[in-house]
Design an enzyme around this catalytic site. Sequence first.
Site, mmCIF file in Angstrom:
data_model
loop_
_atom_site.group_PDB
_atom_site.id
_atom_site.type_symbol
_atom_site.label_atom_id
_atom_site.label_comp_id
_atom_site.label_asym_id
_atom_site.label_seq_id
_atom_site.Cartn_x
_atom_site.Cartn_y
_atom_site.Cartn_z
ATOM 1 N N TRP A 69 3.266 1.743 7.789
ATOM 2 C CA TRP A 69 3.423 0.494 6.837
ATOM 3 C C TRP A 69 4.597 1.146 5.960
ATOM 4 C CZ3 TRP A 69 0.473 -2.761 6.735
ATOM 5 C CH2 TRP A 69 -1.636 -2.058 7.314
ATOM 6 N N ASP A 98 3.864 3.635 -2.351
ATOM 7 C CA ASP A 98 2.288 3.378 -2.008
ATOM 8 C C ASP A 98 1.332 4.046 -1.898
ATOM 9 O OD1 ASP A 98 0.769 2.066 -0.810
ATOM 10 O OD2 ASP A 98 2.120 1.470 1.618
ATOM 11 N N LYS A 145 -9.225 0.201 -0.128
ATOM 12 C CA LYS A 145 -9.061 1.066 1.226
ATOM 13 C C LYS A 145 -9.667 2.860 0.176
ATOM 14 C CE LYS A 145 -6.374 -0.267 4.431
ATOM 15 N NZ LYS A 145 -5.191 -0.224 4.029
HETATM 16 C C1 LIG Z 1 -3.685 -0.746 4.489
HETATM 17 C C2 LIG Z 1 -2.093 -0.452 3.725
HETATM 18 C C3 LIG Z 1 -1.375 -1.337 3.408
HETATM 19 C C4 LIG Z 1 -1.444 -2.832 4.027
HETATM 20 O O1 LIG Z 1 -2.232 -3.119 2.371
HETATM 21 P P1 LIG Z 1 -2.752 -3.985 2.143
HETATM 22 O O2 LIG Z 1 -3.523 -4.927 0.827
HETATM 23 O O3 LIG Z 1 -3.289 -5.218 3.365
HETATM 24 O O4 LIG Z 1 -1.122 -5.776 1.919
HETATM 25 C C5 LIG Z 1 0.085 -1.281 3.216
HETATM 26 N N1 LIG Z 1 0.802 0.407 2.549
HETATM 27 C C6 LIG Z 1 -0.690 1.640 3.409
HETATM 28 C C7 LIG Z 1 -0.722 2.789 3.187
HETATM 29 C C8 LIG Z 1 -2.683 0.459 3.432
HETATM 30 O O5 LIG Z 1 -3.159 1.980 3.897
#
Ligand SMILES: *Cc1c(COP(=O)(O)O)cnc(C)c1O
Length: 360
Positions: A102, A170, A194
């Site tokens: 990511w 993030d 998540k």
């Molecule tokens: C799943 C995830 C993403 C991507 O998220 P989307 O909402 O599918 O774009 C980005 N960063 C992390 C750390 C993730 O676990």
Amino acid sequence: MAMRAHNFFAGPAVLPLPVIEAARDAAYDFAGLGMSIMEISHRSKEFDAVIQKAQSDALAIMGLSADEYAVLFVGGGASTQFAMVPMNFMRGTADYINTGEWSKKAIKEAKMLGSCNVAATSEDANFNYIPKEFSFTPGADYVHYTSNNTIYGTEFKSIPDVGDVPLVCDMSSDMLSREMDYSRFSLIYAGAQKNLGPSGVTLIVVRKAWVEQAKDDIPTMLRYKTHVSKDSMFNTPPVYPIFVLGKTLEWIIAEGGLGVIQERNEKKAALIYDIFDANPDFYKGAVTNAEDRSLMNVTFRLPSEELEAKFIAEAKEQKMYGLKGHRSVGGCRASIYNACPVESVEALARFMEQFMAANK
Ligand SMILES: *Cc1c(COP(=O)(O)O)cnc(C)c1O
């Protein structure tokens, strides 16, 4: 209700049962209106109450003030934030810490839009640790990192010290999983699917003063200013996902807040990591340093790929789902987010002991 499965999927992932029940009810009749939450205007007073409560609950949980921070709910997933952050805030150089897939995707977007310095990386060891030293650019526009690496199972246990430089994180896979000084951040984003709710909404917590400094010469929908000034109502927001996310925030508060959630998450993670430590020849944790182990995504290998396949298949027979590791790491992964009950992790720990005894 039929027995709930033990849900270890990495995302979309387990939600608290009271949240699922509230989502079920609101999908049929919301607030006694004789209409579902999906059938009413996003500008109705009923939905306005939902979004406002979600905003104030999010700030209360994090200990932040509405004077300083805005809470936004937007579409496009965390992946859109990879581009939005540099579009809004990159003028000179921005620093990025590379700790997994990511992070790499965020870096790719930043490189497309300007000067991106990778201040540290653990790619040399297939991302199985968290870097502790960083070569930051003096006067960088911001520093970006990924607090929890969903795929590799590593997690920052402390916030990198970036001085006065705005810090962007993030937090998609560990948002609101533990107590933290959230005021250290200028911008936090998290795809909800998540740890917070269903897919379709991204939670953004951003310092209002920083947004005022953002660029104006970018498309309207990609400006943080647009969403802050219209309070996430510039266009139709993802109404139903916001409702469910709001219910998850209420659940966090009802459980006792982040202190209680963190304690439970630490207890759950220890149930599995203790098995690795006692049986390193059978269950080999994918993360090198114990201190970098994620409380959310537990990654491990078994002695052979055949045993891994057997482990995943037999777990399924016991209603334990989602244990296959991501293809870039292989092996197994148990995602044990906030809403994953202690009982599910206890059941997994018991199964791991039994499986080892039968297959050693
Ligand atoms: C799943 C995830 C993403 C991507 O998220 P989307 O909402 O599918 O774009 C980005 N960063 C992390 C750390 C993730 O676990």
